[in-house]
Design a protein around this motif. Structure first.
Motif, short mmCIF file in Angstrom:
data_model
loop_
_atom_site.label_atom_id
_atom_site.label_comp_id
_atom_site.label_asym_id
_atom_site.label_seq_id
_atom_site.Cartn_x
_atom_site.Cartn_y
_atom_site.Cartn_z
N HIS A 308 -22.39 19.94 -53.55
CA HIS A 308 -23.36 19.95 -54.65
C HIS A 308 -23.95 18.55 -54.82
O HIS A 308 -23.27 17.55 -54.60
CB HIS A 308 -22.70 20.39 -55.94
CG HIS A 308 -22.14 21.79 -55.88
ND1 HIS A 308 -22.91 22.90 -56.06
CD2 HIS A 308 -20.88 22.22 -55.64
CE1 HIS A 308 -22.14 23.98 -55.93
NE2 HIS A 308 -20.91 23.60 -55.68
N TYR A 310 -25.20 14.97 -56.22
CA TYR A 310 -24.70 14.02 -57.21
C TYR A 310 -25.53 14.13 -58.50
O TYR A 310 -26.73 14.47 -58.46
CB TYR A 310 -24.78 12.60 -56.67
CG TYR A 310 -23.69 12.25 -55.69
CD1 TYR A 310 -22.43 11.87 -56.14
CD2 TYR A 310 -23.90 12.31 -54.31
CE1 TYR A 310 -21.42 11.54 -55.25
CE2 TYR A 310 -22.90 11.99 -53.42
CZ TYR A 310 -21.65 11.61 -53.89
OH TYR A 310 -20.64 11.31 -53.00
N THR A 311 -24.89 13.84 -59.62
CA THR A 311 -25.56 13.97 -60.92
C THR A 311 -25.86 12.62 -61.55
O THR A 311 -26.26 12.56 -62.70
CB THR A 311 -24.68 14.78 -61.89
OG1 THR A 311 -23.42 14.11 -62.06
CG2 THR A 311 -24.44 16.18 -61.36
N GLU A 319 -32.49 13.72 -56.79
CA GLU A 319 -31.73 14.79 -57.45
C GLU A 319 -31.09 15.76 -56.48
O GLU A 319 -30.20 16.52 -56.86
CB GLU A 319 -32.64 15.53 -58.42
CG GLU A 319 -33.09 14.67 -59.60
CD GLU A 319 -33.90 15.45 -60.62
OE1 GLU A 319 -34.11 16.67 -60.40
OE2 GLU A 319 -34.31 14.87 -61.63
N THR A 322 -26.69 14.56 -51.65
CA THR A 322 -25.30 15.01 -51.56
C THR A 322 -24.41 14.06 -50.77
O THR A 322 -23.22 14.33 -50.60
CB THR A 322 -25.23 16.39 -50.88
OG1 THR A 322 -25.81 16.29 -49.57
CG2 THR A 322 -25.96 17.45 -51.69
N ASP A 420 -20.79 16.56 -59.78
CA ASP A 420 -21.04 17.77 -60.55
C ASP A 420 -19.84 18.07 -61.47
O ASP A 420 -18.68 18.03 -61.03
CB ASP A 420 -21.26 18.93 -59.59
CG ASP A 420 -21.41 20.26 -60.29
OD1 ASP A 420 -22.54 20.59 -60.68
OD2 ASP A 420 -20.39 20.96 -60.44
#
Length: 561
Positions: A308, A310-311, A319, A322, A420
């Protein structure tokens, strides 16, 4: 029984970690090995009337603990020679320590130290670099972070490294720059090796330096009850040092070496050339039988390979980013096949769930082509996609788990900023791995995350999933807590088997080495939140006392045999 036992250990609470015989009243030792384990009468009968008796009374006796992942050279040097920094130290506290340490150094000496917490590393600026220069008073500085993948150096160190504002990033690493393109002194991944090489060049007597560092590391391991360890990134100098110490009778633990397959955090020969060199370095207690593969970096710097995105919200953040693996599956399979054909095993560093999936995919193909014999470990079993958890047991892959890294800490806090939330909240699924039948094995990754390889902190957090410090609130994926028996297994027989030493150590069982410890509390009955306070009273390696904290257990038996 053969040779006459030279020691009998008796006590009311002796846990063997042997699933066929978990609790005994006594065991007898001869020539460094256990020759009988069972009732007091059986052990005394086997020993004969003249054998000394160590009566531990109510004290708990356990097998010597086994650490499946530690960096002895880095840890020993840190304790013996370097500036101690806590991962909880703030920037002002770090700068104050650098200033004080610099004042006591001789001409040409570097300020080398650690560990800096990830929460500090992710916020270092160009202004902080100037402050570090001022604190060092012109000396070069190298500070390691809590992952050991990254460094913070000052301007003098960059100059000695030959790094300028125009220097291109090295393969697999980065000289971190701010938005204006100015160097901050932070080094990621392979750039760290260049700093280590520059600092090492200033050491006047490397052999003496290494001997003292590794002896300090071994003394420290023994003081915590550790009698077996897997050195997680073993360079040529480390092999020479460990072999030299064993030849002098000073290697007080079974050591399994893991030689890097490619350049890693320290400079030096790697891969086939290092494997060839290591083939002649094995000894009674040194086993150069593993290779270390690094499949990705670490979540804190967004170098771990994730499924997923990275935030994080740093400037210019993609956005959809990964991270990426450092190996492709085909080249990894080919390399592992060559390794297995040499008769060696593999430890694969993979912190991101995408990197772990890559590793499992490669191992699946390796098992098809080479069979199940080779031992494959994956460190640090942190982020695992639920669909991949069962594959560890199915493929016979060892989860090299590091409770020291994931219990709520500054490192975990930094990870939570990047990863995430759902993935982070389900991290380190050790109970599921255990119940599936995987060989869950604990490793400290010392000196990453913590200043010592204290296994009692790791034991406590495996059971509580909480930071032993009550000031740090919260639990991490509490449903994955282990029982105390499982946690002890993860620190004894499991890592011994995972290191290829199941017929050598890890249990109090006839035929195995007499590696055992006596501790100050019964960890099976006390409040688990106090287990991290456990103190080792004595540590025995092959029947010889290698650590004694001074508390007499039995006046008729000397502290050292």
């Amino acid at each position: 029984m053969g040779a006459t036992p030279n020691l009998v250990v008796v006590g009311r609470r002796i846990f063997t970690s042997d699933p066929d015989n978990p609790w005994v009243e006594a065991f007898a030792v001869s020539n460094g090995k256990i020759v009988a384990a069972g009732s007091r009468a059986d052990a005394l009968a086997a020993a004969g009337p003249d054998a000394p008796v160590l009566d531990c009374e109510e004290r708990l006796v356990l097998p010597g603990l086994v650490d499946v992942h530690a960096h002895l050279g880095l840890g020993g040097r840190q304790l013996a020679f370097e500036l101690p920094i806590l991962p909880s130290d703030s920037k002002p506290e770090i700068l104050a320590k650098v200033r004080a340490w610099s004042a006591g150094l001789g001409e040409g000496e570097w300020v080398v130290g650690g560990i800096i917490g990830s929460t500090v590393m992710e916020h270092i600026t160009r202004e902080d670099l100037h402050d570090l220069d001022g604190a060092a008073g012109g000396r070069p500085v190298l500070l390691r972070d809590d992952t050991m993948h990254n460094r913070w150096v000052n301007t003098a160190a960059l100059a000695l490294m030959g790094v300028t504002a125009d220097s291109p990033d090295p393969d697999g690493g980065a000289y971190v720059r701010d938005e204006a393109g100015h160097l901050t002194g932070v080094l990621y991944e392979m750039a760290s090796g260049l700093a280590e090489a520059a600092a090492n060049s200033s050491i006047k007597d490397p052999q003496k330096h290494n001997d003292q560092a590794f002896q300090k590391a071994l003394e420290t391991l023994n003081s915590f009850g550790i009698t077996g360890v897997q050195e997680a990134a073993t360079m040529g100098y480390a092999l020479e040092t460990l072999s030299r110490l064993d030849g002098r009778g000073l290697l007080s633990a079974h050591v399994v070496a893991s030689m890097p397959s490619r350049p890693f955090i320290e400079p030096g020969t790697t891969g086939d050339e290092l494997y060839d060199f290591a083939a002649g370095m094995g000894s009674d207690h040194l086993h150069p039988t593993f290779s270390k593969y690094v499949l990705d970096g670490v979540p804190m710097t967004r170098t771990a390979a994730m499924i997923h995105p990275y935030t994080c919200s740093h400037p210019g953040h993609d956005e959809g980013f990964t991270g990426e693996t450092l190996w492709q599956v085909d080249e990894l399979v080919e390399s592992l096949e060559r390794l297995v054909d040499r008769g060696l095993h593999a430890k694969l560093h993979a912190t991101g769930d995408a990197a772990i999936r890559l590793a499992l995919d490669a191992v699946q193909r390796l098992r098809e082509s080479r069979g199940p014999e080779a031992i494959i470990q994956i460190a640090h079993a942190l982020y695992i996609d639920p669909s991949d958890v069962q594959r560890f047991a199915e493929l016979g892959v060892v989860p090299d788990c590091s409770p020291y890294l994931w219990f709520p800490s500054v490192m975990t806090e930094s990870n939570a900023h990047q990863v995430d939330a759902g993935v982070h909240g389900s991290s380190a699924p050790f109970r599921d791995l255990f119940e599936d039948g995987a060989l869950v094995s604990a490793g400290s990754d010392w000196p990453c995350a913590a200043p010592t390889p204290d296994p009692w902190t790791g034991l406590a957090t495996l059971v509580t999933r909480r930071n032993p410090d009550p000031a740090v609130e919260g639990a991490l994926n509490a449903a994955q807590a282990l029982t105390m028996e499982q946690a002890v297994e993860a620190f004894t027989r499991n890592p011994a088997e995972a290191m290829g030493l199941k017929d050598v150590t890890g249990m109090l069982k006839a035929g195995l080495a007499a590696d055992f410890i006596v501790v100050d509390r019964d960890i099976f009955t006390v409040d688990p939140s106090t287990v991290h306070e456990t103190k080792v009273l004595r540590t025995y390696f092959e029947g010889r006392c290698v650590y004694d904290n001074g508390m007499a257990l039995n006046p008729q038996v000397p502290a050292a045999l």
